[in-house]
Design a protein around this motif. Structure first.
Motif, PDB file in Angstrom:
ATOM      1  N   ALA A 287       0.834  -1.209   0.000  1.00 46.45           N
ATOM      2  CA  ALA A 287       0.000   0.000   0.000  1.00 46.45           C
ATOM      3  C   ALA A 287       0.868   1.258   0.000  1.00 46.45           C
ATOM      4  O   ALA A 287       1.987   1.272   0.528  1.00 46.45           O
ATOM      5  CB  ALA A 287      -0.909   0.002   1.221  1.00 46.45           C
ATOM      6  N   LEU A 288       0.324   2.306  -0.597  1.00 47.15           N
ATOM      7  CA  LEU A 288       0.948   3.623  -0.570  1.00 47.15           C
ATOM      8  C   LEU A 288      -0.151   4.623  -0.215  1.00 47.15           C
ATOM      9  O   LEU A 288      -0.749   5.245  -1.094  1.00 47.15           O
ATOM     10  CB  LEU A 288       1.583   3.937  -1.927  1.00 47.15           C
ATOM     11  CG  LEU A 288       2.510   5.153  -1.997  1.00 47.15           C
ATOM     12  CD1 LEU A 288       3.619   5.070  -0.955  1.00 47.15           C
ATOM     13  CD2 LEU A 288       3.105   5.277  -3.397  1.00 47.15           C
ATOM     14  N   PRO A 289      -0.472   4.772   1.080  1.00 47.44           N
ATOM     15  CA  PRO A 289      -1.658   5.522   1.505  1.00 47.44           C
ATOM     16  C   PRO A 289      -1.581   6.999   1.156  1.00 47.44           C
ATOM     17  O   PRO A 289      -0.505   7.605   1.203  1.00 47.44           O
ATOM     18  CB  PRO A 289      -1.677   5.332   3.023  1.00 47.44           C
ATOM     19  CG  PRO A 289      -0.704   4.247   3.323  1.00 47.44           C
ATOM     20  CD  PRO A 289       0.278   4.223   2.218  1.00 47.44           C
ATOM     21  N   ASN A 290      -2.740   7.580   0.863  1.00 46.90           N
ATOM     22  CA  ASN A 290      -2.769   9.004   0.545  1.00 46.90           C
ATOM     23  C   ASN A 290      -2.389   9.866   1.744  1.00 46.90           C
ATOM     24  O   ASN A 290      -1.899  10.979   1.592  1.00 46.90           O
ATOM     25  CB  ASN A 290      -4.135   9.419  -0.011  1.00 46.90           C
ATOM     26  CG  ASN A 290      -5.255   9.243   0.981  1.00 46.90           C
ATOM     27  OD1 ASN A 290      -5.550   8.123   1.409  1.00 46.90           O
ATOM     28  ND2 ASN A 290      -5.894  10.326   1.367  1.00 46.90           N
ATOM     29  N   LYS A 291      -2.596   9.344   2.970  1.00 44.98           N
ATOM     30  CA  LYS A 291      -2.237  10.154   4.141  1.00 44.98           C
ATOM     31  C   LYS A 291      -0.753  10.462   4.173  1.00 44.98           C
ATOM     32  O   LYS A 291      -0.332  11.517   4.662  1.00 44.98           O
ATOM     33  CB  LYS A 291      -2.672   9.471   5.433  1.00 44.98           C
ATOM     34  CG  LYS A 291      -2.035   8.146   5.748  1.00 44.98           C
ATOM     35  CD  LYS A 291      -2.457   7.690   7.147  1.00 44.98           C
ATOM     36  CE  LYS A 291      -2.151   6.213   7.369  1.00 44.98           C
ATOM     37  NZ  LYS A 291      -3.145   5.352   6.683  1.00 44.98           N
ATOM     38  N   LEU A 292       0.069   9.556   3.630  1.00 51.93           N
ATOM     39  CA  LEU A 292       1.504   9.785   3.583  1.00 51.93           C
ATOM     40  C   LEU A 292       1.797  11.088   2.830  1.00 51.93           C
ATOM     41  O   LEU A 292       2.584  11.928   3.279  1.00 51.93           O
ATOM     42  CB  LEU A 292       2.167   8.595   2.883  1.00 51.93           C
ATOM     43  CG  LEU A 292       3.677   8.458   3.015  1.00 51.93           C
ATOM     44  CD1 LEU A 292       4.047   8.039   4.427  1.00 51.93           C
ATOM     45  CD2 LEU A 292       4.196   7.429   2.017  1.00 51.93           C
ATOM     46  N   PHE A 293       1.129  11.271   1.697  1.00 58.47           N
ATOM     47  CA  PHE A 293       1.360  12.462   0.882  1.00 58.47           C
ATOM     48  C   PHE A 293       0.638  13.680   1.445  1.00 58.47           C
ATOM     49  O   PHE A 293       1.096  14.814   1.266  1.00 58.47           O
ATOM     50  CB  PHE A 293       0.935  12.178  -0.555  1.00 58.47           C
ATOM     51  CG  PHE A 293       1.723  11.061  -1.189  1.00 58.47           C
ATOM     52  CD1 PHE A 293       3.027  11.261  -1.591  1.00 58.47           C
ATOM     53  CD2 PHE A 293       1.162   9.801  -1.349  1.00 58.47           C
ATOM     54  CE1 PHE A 293       3.775  10.236  -2.151  1.00 58.47           C
ATOM     55  CE2 PHE A 293       1.894   8.764  -1.915  1.00 58.47           C
ATOM     56  CZ  PHE A 293       3.200   8.981  -2.309  1.00 58.47           C
ATOM     57  N   ASP A 294      -0.474  13.452   2.149  1.00 63.45           N
ATOM     58  CA  ASP A 294      -1.133  14.562   2.849  1.00 63.45           C
ATOM     59  C   ASP A 294      -0.199  15.138   3.907  1.00 63.45           C
ATOM     60  O   ASP A 294      -0.109  16.358   4.065  1.00 63.45           O
ATOM     61  CB  ASP A 294      -2.429  14.089   3.514  1.00 63.45           C
ATOM     62  CG  ASP A 294      -3.537  13.804   2.510  1.00 63.45           C
ATOM     63  OD1 ASP A 294      -3.403  14.220   1.343  1.00 63.45           O
ATOM     64  OD2 ASP A 294      -4.538  13.161   2.891  1.00 63.45           O
ATOM     65  N   TYR A 295       0.498  14.269   4.630  1.00 58.86           N
ATOM     66  CA  TYR A 295       1.465  14.733   5.625  1.00 58.86           C
ATOM     67  C   TYR A 295       2.588  15.524   4.949  1.00 58.86           C
ATOM     68  O   TYR A 295       3.005  16.578   5.440  1.00 58.86           O
ATOM     69  CB  TYR A 295       2.084  13.555   6.381  1.00 58.86           C
ATOM     70  CG  TYR A 295       1.139  12.690   7.181  1.00 58.86           C
ATOM     71  CD1 TYR A 295      -0.062  13.185   7.684  1.00 58.86           C
ATOM     72  CD2 TYR A 295       1.447  11.352   7.447  1.00 58.86           C
ATOM     73  CE1 TYR A 295      -0.922  12.377   8.423  1.00 58.86           C
ATOM     74  CE2 TYR A 295       0.602  10.544   8.200  1.00 58.86           C
ATOM     75  CZ  TYR A 295      -0.582  11.058   8.669  1.00 58.86           C
ATOM     76  OH  TYR A 295      -1.431  10.249   9.396  1.00 58.86           O
ATOM     77  N   ILE A 296       3.080  14.991   3.842  1.00 60.21           N
ATOM     78  CA  ILE A 296       4.177  15.653   3.126  1.00 60.21           C
ATOM     79  C   ILE A 296       3.773  17.059   2.700  1.00 60.21           C
ATOM     80  O   ILE A 296       4.510  18.033   2.901  1.00 60.21           O
ATOM     81  CB  ILE A 296       4.603  14.817   1.905  1.00 60.21           C
ATOM     82  CG1 ILE A 296       5.297  13.525   2.361  1.00 60.21           C
ATOM     83  CG2 ILE A 296       5.527  15.622   0.978  1.00 60.21           C
ATOM     84  CD1 ILE A 296       5.498  12.495   1.258  1.00 60.21           C
ATOM     85  N   HIS A 297       2.595  17.192   2.119  1.00 59.39           N
ATOM     86  CA  HIS A 297       2.148  18.498   1.635  1.00 59.39           C
ATOM     87  C   HIS A 297       1.774  19.436   2.785  1.00 59.39           C
ATOM     88  O   HIS A 297       1.781  20.659   2.602  1.00 59.39           O
ATOM     89  CB  HIS A 297       0.986  18.331   0.664  1.00 59.39           C
ATOM     90  CG  HIS A 297       1.427  17.930  -0.711  1.00 59.39           C
ATOM     91  ND1 HIS A 297       1.362  18.777  -1.799  1.00 59.39           N
ATOM     92  CD2 HIS A 297       1.965  16.774  -1.180  1.00 59.39           C
ATOM     93  CE1 HIS A 297       1.829  18.170  -2.870  1.00 59.39           C
ATOM     94  NE2 HIS A 297       2.198  16.937  -2.517  1.00 59.39           N
ATOM     95  N   ALA A 298       1.467  18.863   3.946  1.00 58.66           N
ATOM     96  CA  ALA A 298       1.209  19.690   5.130  1.00 58.66           C
ATOM     97  C   ALA A 298       2.505  20.062   5.835  1.00 58.66           C
ATOM     98  O   ALA A 298       2.483  20.790   6.833  1.00 58.66           O
ATOM     99  CB  ALA A 298       0.286  18.957   6.090  1.00 58.66           C
ATOM    100  N   LYS A 299       3.636  19.558   5.328  1.00 61.79           N
ATOM    101  CA  LYS A 299       4.977  19.862   5.848  1.00 61.79           C
ATOM    102  C   LYS A 299       5.171  19.366   7.284  1.00 61.79           C
ATOM    103  O   LYS A 299       5.761  20.043   8.124  1.00 61.79           O
ATOM    104  CB  LYS A 299       5.268  21.368   5.764  1.00 61.79           C
ATOM    105  CG  LYS A 299       4.980  22.004   4.416  1.00 61.79           C
ATOM    106  CD  LYS A 299       5.766  21.385   3.284  1.00 61.79           C
ATOM    107  CE  LYS A 299       5.645  22.194   1.991  1.00 61.79           C
ATOM    108  NZ  LYS A 299       4.280  22.241   1.432  1.00 61.79           N
ATOM    109  N   ILE A 300       4.674  18.151   7.546  1.00 60.94           N
ATOM    110  CA  ILE A 300       4.936  17.540   8.849  1.00 60.94           C
ATOM    111  C   ILE A 300       5.734  16.252   8.634  1.00 60.94           C
ATOM    112  O   ILE A 300       5.452  15.484   7.710  1.00 60.94           O
ATOM    113  CB  ILE A 300       3.645  17.260   9.649  1.00 60.94           C
ATOM    114  CG1 ILE A 300       2.707  16.298   8.913  1.00 60.94           C
ATOM    115  CG2 ILE A 300       2.924  18.563   9.970  1.00 60.94           C
ATOM    116  CD1 ILE A 300       1.494  15.861   9.748  1.00 60.94           C
TER     117      ILE A 300
END
Length: 375
Positions: A287-300
């Motif tokens: 899996a490659l969850p979308n939350k991973l990229f949500d965190y990245i774009h939120a800069k956390i």
């Protein structure tokens, strides 16, 4: 412009929090396609504000097997009478694929398939009769799908090896200009944090093998921190009881589902994003969850699992840490390490990574798939 202008999009959820479906439909809509999303009232019918058409079936049954059967029968009839020669069908996941495939053959119209996961390998059906049914459907349908995409290279490898049909990969990543997708006013009540406690964030479904119970166990060993759990699912009440049992109910907060535009205000407030999926079968392993990229774009920064797709994103881009096992000690020690480093330590790499993984780049692949399907 594509010859086929109308796209009938099928998804078995209630549409409101499915960010991938929303991004796909927005991309197609702004490029001239007429969109109708067909969903359900599963887990309620929150209000929708979309520039295209939506319809949600009010299902009598809300349990899995009967829900699938009712939805697929209604979906088949809807697609059959709604489609014409200028229609493309877009099925999201295996649980919508059969009626789409049948209608595509009856009407001789193109079918596009988006596999968000390996449905036959989900933890919830491991070793059950349902798994045999989904595997048979998968074996019959997947080799026959011409226009096919999924969310990770691991999934693509699986489908190619198992069925000889390699899908393209469209990662479930946010828009680069994500700020324009935020609500101006936050309507979600947040916990008091007068002592400036560090905020640890999990967002996503509350299911098994997500590592949520391990997060709750670990928070007991972390001073001056809160765990925010955003999402819903069948294990929510169980995890709430676990918090009481471990006496951490004053450190763990359950928000329920939050609309994506509101969520984009809340995610950047966190000090750390958690993605601790366990190896509950092939669907979770790759899996490659979308939350991973949500965190990245939120800069956390991110504390992630050792599973390959998630591990590779974190390590290759140096945007956090990876656990070696799911023990409370391991998780708590890695959280303490990341907190000691602070958000600013990872900011430059997070900014670079957000530019690297964005929906604008994925949209090019998506539009080419639909262009090819329209020929």
């Amino acid at each position: 412009m594509a010859q086929h202008k109308k796209v009938l999009v099928s998804v078995i959820n209630n549409i409101s929090t499915d960010q991938r479906v929303e991004k796909v439909c927005n991309s197609l809509f702004k490029n001239g396609y007429e969109i109708l999303i067909i969903g359900t009232n599963y887990n309620g019918m929150p209000p929708l504000n979309r520039p295209y058409f939506t319809q949600r079936f009010k299902l009598i049954f809300q349990k899995k097997f009967l829900l699938f059967a009712e939805f697929n029968c209604k979906l088949f009839v809807k697609l059959l009478f709604q489609s014409d020669k200028n229609t493309l069908l877009l099925a999201n996941d295996l649980d919508t694929l059969l009626p789409n495939y049948l209608v595509s053959k009856i009407k001789k119209i193109p079918l596009v398939f988006d596999s968000h996961e390996i449905y036959s390998e989900l933890p919830s059906i491991q070793g059950r009769f349902a798994q045999k049914v989904w595997r048979k459907l998968e074996k019959y349908l997947i080799p026959r799908v011409k226009h096919f995409y999924t969310v990770s290279e691991g999934y693509a490898d699986f489908f190619e090896k198992k069925y000889g049909n390699r899908p393209l990969v469209i990662k479930n990543v946010p828009l680069l200009n994500i700020a324009s997708c935020k609500e101006k006013k936050r309507t979600i009540d947040l916990p008091e944090n007068t002592q400036n406690k560090k905020i640890l964030l999990y967002q996503g479904a509350i299911n098994s093998c997500r590592g949520i119970d391990k997060m709750i166990e670990a928070i007991n060993f972390i001073e001056n921190a809160q765990l925010w759990i955003i999402g819903n699912g069948p294990l929510k009440k169980d995890y709430e009881k676990l918090c009481i049992k471990l006496q951490v109910e004053n450190k763990v907060y359950f928000f329920g589902e939050i609309p994506p535009k509101q969520l984009r205000q809340i995610t950047p407030m966190a000090d750390l994003g958690l993605s601790l999926e366990e190896d509950g079968g092939l669907s979770y392993r790759y899996a490659l969850p979308n939350k991973l990229f949500d965190y990245i774009h939120a800069k956390i920064p991110i504390l992630g699992t050792y599973l390959p797709e998630i591990k590779n994103i974190i390590n290759e881009n140096q945007i956090g840490e990876v656990i070696s096992d799911h023990s409370a000690f391991e998780i708590s020690e890695k959280i303490k390490f990341l907190i000691s480093k602070g958000k600013k330590y990872y900011l430059t790499n997070l900014e670079k990574t957000s530019v690297k993984y964005n929906w604008e780049a994925q949209e090019i692949i998506l539009l080419n798939i639909f262009h090819q399907a329209s020929k």
